[in-house]
Design an enzyme around this catalytic site. Structure first.
Site, PDB file in Angstrom:
ATOM      1  N   GLY B  41     -15.251  58.774  10.296  1.00 16.57           N
ATOM      2  CA  GLY B  41     -14.208  58.841  11.330  1.00 16.57           C
ATOM      3  C   GLY B  41     -13.834  60.279  11.595  1.00 16.57           C
ATOM      4  N   ALA B  45      -7.155  62.446  11.132  1.00 14.95           N
ATOM      5  CA  ALA B  45      -7.306  62.459   9.681  1.00 14.95           C
ATOM      6  C   ALA B  45      -8.728  62.874   9.294  1.00 14.95           C
ATOM      7  CB  ALA B  45      -6.967  61.087   9.097  1.00 14.95           C
ATOM      8  N   HIS B 267       4.258  48.190  20.527  1.00 15.44           N
ATOM      9  CA  HIS B 267       4.899  49.337  21.181  1.00 15.44           C
ATOM     10  C   HIS B 267       5.660  48.873  22.420  1.00 15.44           C
ATOM     11  CE1 HIS B 267       5.530  53.186  23.018  1.00 15.44           C
ATOM     12  NE2 HIS B 267       5.015  53.794  21.971  1.00 15.44           N
ATOM     13  N   SER B 285       3.979  56.803  27.133  1.00 10.40           N
ATOM     14  CA  SER B 285       4.593  57.431  25.965  1.00 10.40           C
ATOM     15  C   SER B 285       6.044  57.025  25.775  1.00 10.40           C
ATOM     16  CB  SER B 285       4.540  58.941  26.095  1.00 10.40           C
ATOM     17  OG  SER B 285       5.365  59.511  25.113  1.00 10.40           O
ATOM     18  N   ARG B 338      10.876  51.503  17.708  1.00  9.47           N
ATOM     19  CA  ARG B 338       9.977  50.692  18.530  1.00  9.47           C
ATOM     20  C   ARG B 338      10.129  49.191  18.303  1.00  9.47           C
ATOM     21  NH1 ARG B 338       4.626  54.540  17.895  1.00  9.47           N
ATOM     22  NH2 ARG B 338       5.419  56.149  19.272  1.00  9.47           N
TER      23      ARG B 338
END
Lengths: 252, 644
Positions: B41, B45, B267, B285, B338
């Site tokens: 990946g 990260a 979200h 956003s 959220r």
């Protein structure tokens, strides 16, 4: 809505490709271009054939994976968008739509509409970064950066690396892509230390990979989904000439 | 015996990480060159870890399914990244960021992990600025901040609405620099399909080359998973089309336990669903909630007329609008976390006050903000988001309020890791969204980018070094040895079985079926009844897959249907575990809302006496066995979250 699609099919880089014609019916005007292609692929799968391959991932216009040449324009008949942000309401009912991959020597075809853009990764590897190791950085506010410089840098940094600039250019030039990175880093104080080295190495890599030169047509800017300005090319050229004139060769 | 040992260092909370760094084992530079690390990946990260590990001298191999590491889905994060710099002089501190994150996660995360995250947050900003990330600045040249849900200070750094993109390009640059100098080798268009174990330790991976279809074997002294979340189990989510759980799930079946799968984040501000043909949902956003006001019509009649498009939202008078977040939560208003905002939207839509043709949408209105700041300021702040909205919905948000509805976005659950970010398989690490560790039951906005980069740049290089210090005597293995061949053989057999089913259902159709069950029975509200029903419905999907899936084409070629089918079977299995976990957790906390467990005011009701633990599942012969990691809180007092 109903459409006739003429789609480029090609098994791999070594094979000969050709256009195939498909009919797709009952498409919602609110669906995205890829949702229309999903519908087509379901039809093709139901008939037991190989669906059309195309690159796509985030489907929200930021990852830069999608790369379709639609009716003669990269990312289709709209400005400031990627293919995944193109909606079928932009087309007329019954229209014939021609879909091709990016065509450039440096982007060999993988299959159908999918191309290999690893040449862009190689250009970045040649110097599209600031050489700083993890953990050895000063406080983030130690160097004030004028808002205008930060804003201009951000304008250039918005490049998503999709390759539309190359696809739109009759010379398959990557200068807008390279210019954007050179401008993004060169406009910031942190990026100035290795600016001349960066521009020389990136330009050399770009040339070696088979991209063409710029002849000031500005098709790249017109088709760039992030509307990167061609002035970044001017910045790159200026940096390149200055580096060649004033830099010692050893600095490379 | 409980197999879970979190390995949290001794000592006071604020000293744990400092002490750890001062006393952990190290690998000398000459030995680093002899050690191979696999990173799967290339999001925030993975890219940051691969770069940082390459910089200190390890041999790193990094894998991604995308055509370029720069396209990992971290790129789509819009809003920002938190850090407790306190540049705004508004009282921020390490402790406050730690506290907000623990509280925002509804007290279901480890104190020590979260404190470490808050401690390194400032280094991240320094690092990113040094890399040339063009964060927003004020006229004096200093960094600007904005506020985000769940916090009362302004600690979010941002680069327009493209913060994730800019941070990822920074990490991608650092990674590219290591590729250029030879310490990192890049493998793009590869799907990781298996982790290879040798004597109980992770020693490599099996991947499929997506261009040629070839099955490849790769050795590493350690394997790092940085493979993102599993939101696509719902089919429709804000994740990229390729985001998948496969690496974590295959590792789960080899012994890496999976924690809190039911902690999924819905979200609140996404563009509503518009039809059956839809392939993904687009996030707007959360930063929009800084200036936008959320409302629905007070009267159901008005809502009905709006749904039929007989009137425009601008026709609804001020007194007929219900700014329900401001009404219910006066202290935080539109900036509640959220999970709270999502449930409140669902509550209004369930009460039939929702808008859009489906009735499943609420308004996010910038009328007042435009009046207060002027249209140019709003354009500068959110221009790209407004443009994106307009392209999708074909309405001008400067003129008419946006329509939004909650959508699956982030998954707090994931592969279980200890304080070292190591899974229950020695030598297998998990970082970023794919692990379960730092966000508890609900992630606060702008914390995902922080965690991804914290793990990659500043935590893993230490903890992985500590593990590898004991591996310097392990020689490199060739991938011709038995464990590699066996693992590759199993994968080959599985793929062959899959492609030879030759059934009647396409991968997408079965995936949509799975997604619908997940959303209807294990979505924003969950109950014993819905989950029992959901489990009943999901169980046959596995058989349906193995008896009726239709994968056209062959294995030894570029074939996206093969990729998708392999991911789908893992999602089906995960879906079942997710529901099982949701059924087990008879409390409401964070993103997990059990309808049986709510206060009189309809707020989530935790049960700290019975569920103050990490639900960690172990795979044994096809069964899922539950283990509990008790959470110990020595520094914060557990309270019912109150944003009123």
């Amino acid at each position: 809505m109903d459409f006739t699609l003429k789609i480029w099919r090609q098994l791999d880089a070594g094979s000969k490709g050709k256009f195939e014609t498909y009919q797709v019916t009952n498409v919602s005007p609110d669906s995205s271009f890829f949702e229309m292609l999903d519908t087509l692929n379901q039809q093709i799968i139901d008939q037991g054939e190989m669906p059309v391959s195309f690159d796509h991932d985030c489907r929200e216009g930021i990852c830069g994976t999608c790369s379709l040449f639609v009716n003669g324009r990269p990312h289709g008949p709209d400005t400031g968008i990627t293919t995944c942000q193109l909606h079928m309401r932009r087309f007329k009912d019954g229209e014939t739509i021609v879909i091709e991959p990016w065509r450039a020597k440096a982007f060999p075809i993988v299959r159908d509409l999918v191309v290999d853009r690893s040449a862009f990764d190689k250009i970045i590897q040649a110097g599209g970064y600031i050489s700083v190791n993890t953990g050895c950085s000063p406080d983030a506010n130690a160097i004030p950066i004028p808002k205008r410089a930060a804003d201009l840098s951000m304008d250039a940094a918005a490049c998503i690396g999709c390759g539309a600039c190359v696809a739109s250019c009759k010379n398959a030039s990557a200068m807008l892509f390279v210019g954007a990175k050179v401008a993004h880093l060169g406009l910031l104080p942190q990026g100035k230390a290795e600016a001349s080295r960066r521009v020389q190495q990136m330009v050399a890599e770009m040339d070696s990979l088979g991209f063409g030169n710029c002849t000031n047509m500005y098709a790249c800017e017109a088709e760039c989904p992030k509307e990167i300005n061609v002035s970044t090319i001017a910045l790159m050229n200026r940096g390149f000439f200055m580096a060649k004139i004033f830099c010692e060769k050893e600095e490379l | 015996m409980n197999p879970l040992n979190a390995r949290i260092p001794e000592g006071p909370l604020a000293d744990k990480w400092t002490n750890y760094k001062a006393s952990c084992k190290l690998v000398n530079p000459a030995n680093k060159r002899k050690l191979d690390i696999i990173v799967v990946g290339t999001g925030l990260a993975g890219a940051s870890a691969a770069a940082a590990l390459g910089e200190v001298g390890y041999n790193v191999k990094v894998f991604c399914y995308q055509d370029s590491p720069r396209r990992a889905h971290s790129i789509a994060a819009q809003g920002g990244i938190n850090a407790d710099k306190n540049y705004q002089n508004d009282g921020d501190s390490v402790h406050r960021l730690f506290f907000d994150t623990i509280k925002g996660g509804d007290y279901r995360a480890r104190e020590a992990n979260v404190h470490r995250l808050a401690e390194v947050s400032n280094n991240i900003i320094d690092q990113c600025v040094a890399q040339g990330v063009p964060f927003a600045r004020d006229y004096g040249g200093a960094l600007d901040n904005r506020s985000f849900g769940g916090a009362q200070v302004s600690r979010t750094f941002y680069a327009r609405g493209q913060t994730g993109q800019q941070l990822l390009l920074g990490a991608y640059g650092a990674l590219s620099r290591q590729v250029a100098n030879g310490s990192v080798k890049l493998y793009n268009r590869r799907d990781m399909l298996e982790v290879v174990l040798v004597d109980g330790k992770a020693r490599g991976i099996i991947v499929r080359n997506l261009v040629t279809g070839e099955i490849e074997k790769h050795f590493g002294h350690a394997v790092v998973l940085a493979t993102g979340g599993y939101g696509n189990v719902y089919f429709l989510s804000t994740n990229a089309m390729g985001s998948n759980v496969t690496p974590c799930w295959r590792a789960y079946k080899k012994g890496a336990m999976f924690a809190n799968p039911c902690f999924t984040q819905i979200h609140p501000t996404c563009i509503p669903v518009h039809g059956d043909f839809q392939s993904k949902l687009t996030l707007m956003s959360e930063s929009l909630r800084n200036d936008g006001r959320i409302w629905v019509p007070k009267k159901v009649e008005d809502a009905e007329r709006l749904r039929k498009k007989e009137i425009s939202p601008n026709d609804i008078q001020e007194e007929d609008r219900d700014y329900y977040l401001e009404r219910r939560y006066p202290a935080f208003g539109n900036l509640v976390p959220r999970d709270v905002a999502s449930r409140a939207a669902k509550e209004r839509c369930d009460a039939n006050n929702g808008v859009s043709h489906s009735g499943l949408a609420v308004y996010l209105d910038f009328k007042d903000a435009i009046k207060r700041f002027g249209i140019d300021t709003i354009k500068a702040r959110y221009g790209n988001l407004f443009q994106m909205y307009q392209k999708i919905v074909d309405e001008d948000p400067y003129q008419v309020p946006m329509m939004i509805y909650p959508a699956v976005h982030y998954t707090m659950g994931g592969t279980w890791v200890d304080y070292n970010l190591m899974t229950t398989i020695p030598g297998l690490f998990a970082i970023g969204e794919c692990n379960f560790s730092d966000h508890g039951a609900n992630r606060l906005g702008a914390s995902a980018l922080m965690q991804g980069l914290a793990d990659g740049y500043f935590v893993l290089p230490y903890t992985l070094g500590s593990y590898l210090a004991d591996e310097i005597h392990s020689p490199r293995m060739t991938t011709e040895e038995a464990p590699f061949k066996e693992a590759a053989g199993e994968i080959d057999a599985m793929l062959n079985k899959m492609i030879n089913v030759k059934g009647s259902q396409s991968v997408d159709n079965l995936h949509k079926k799975l997604g619908k069950i997940m959303w209807d029975y294990c979505g924003m509200g969950r109950s014993e009844k819905s989950l029992t029903k959901g489990l009943e419905l999901i169980k046959p999907l596995k058989d349906e897959f193995w008896n009726d899936i239709k994968v056209p084409g062959g294995l030894n070629e570029y074939n996206p249907e093969v990729e998708k089918a392999g991911r789908l079977i893992d999602f089906i299995e995960l879906g079942e575990l997710l529901m099982k976990d949701a059924l087990n957790r008879k409390e409401s906390c964070g993103g997990h809302f059990r309808e049986e467990m709510q206060t009189e005011e309809g707020e989530a009701k935790r049960d700290d006496d019975n569920f103050r633990y990490v639900a960690t599942w172990e795979h044994q012969n096809g069964e899922h066995i539950l283990h509990k990691e008790e959470l110990v809180f020595e520094n914060v007092e557990l309270k019912q979250r109150n944003y009123k």
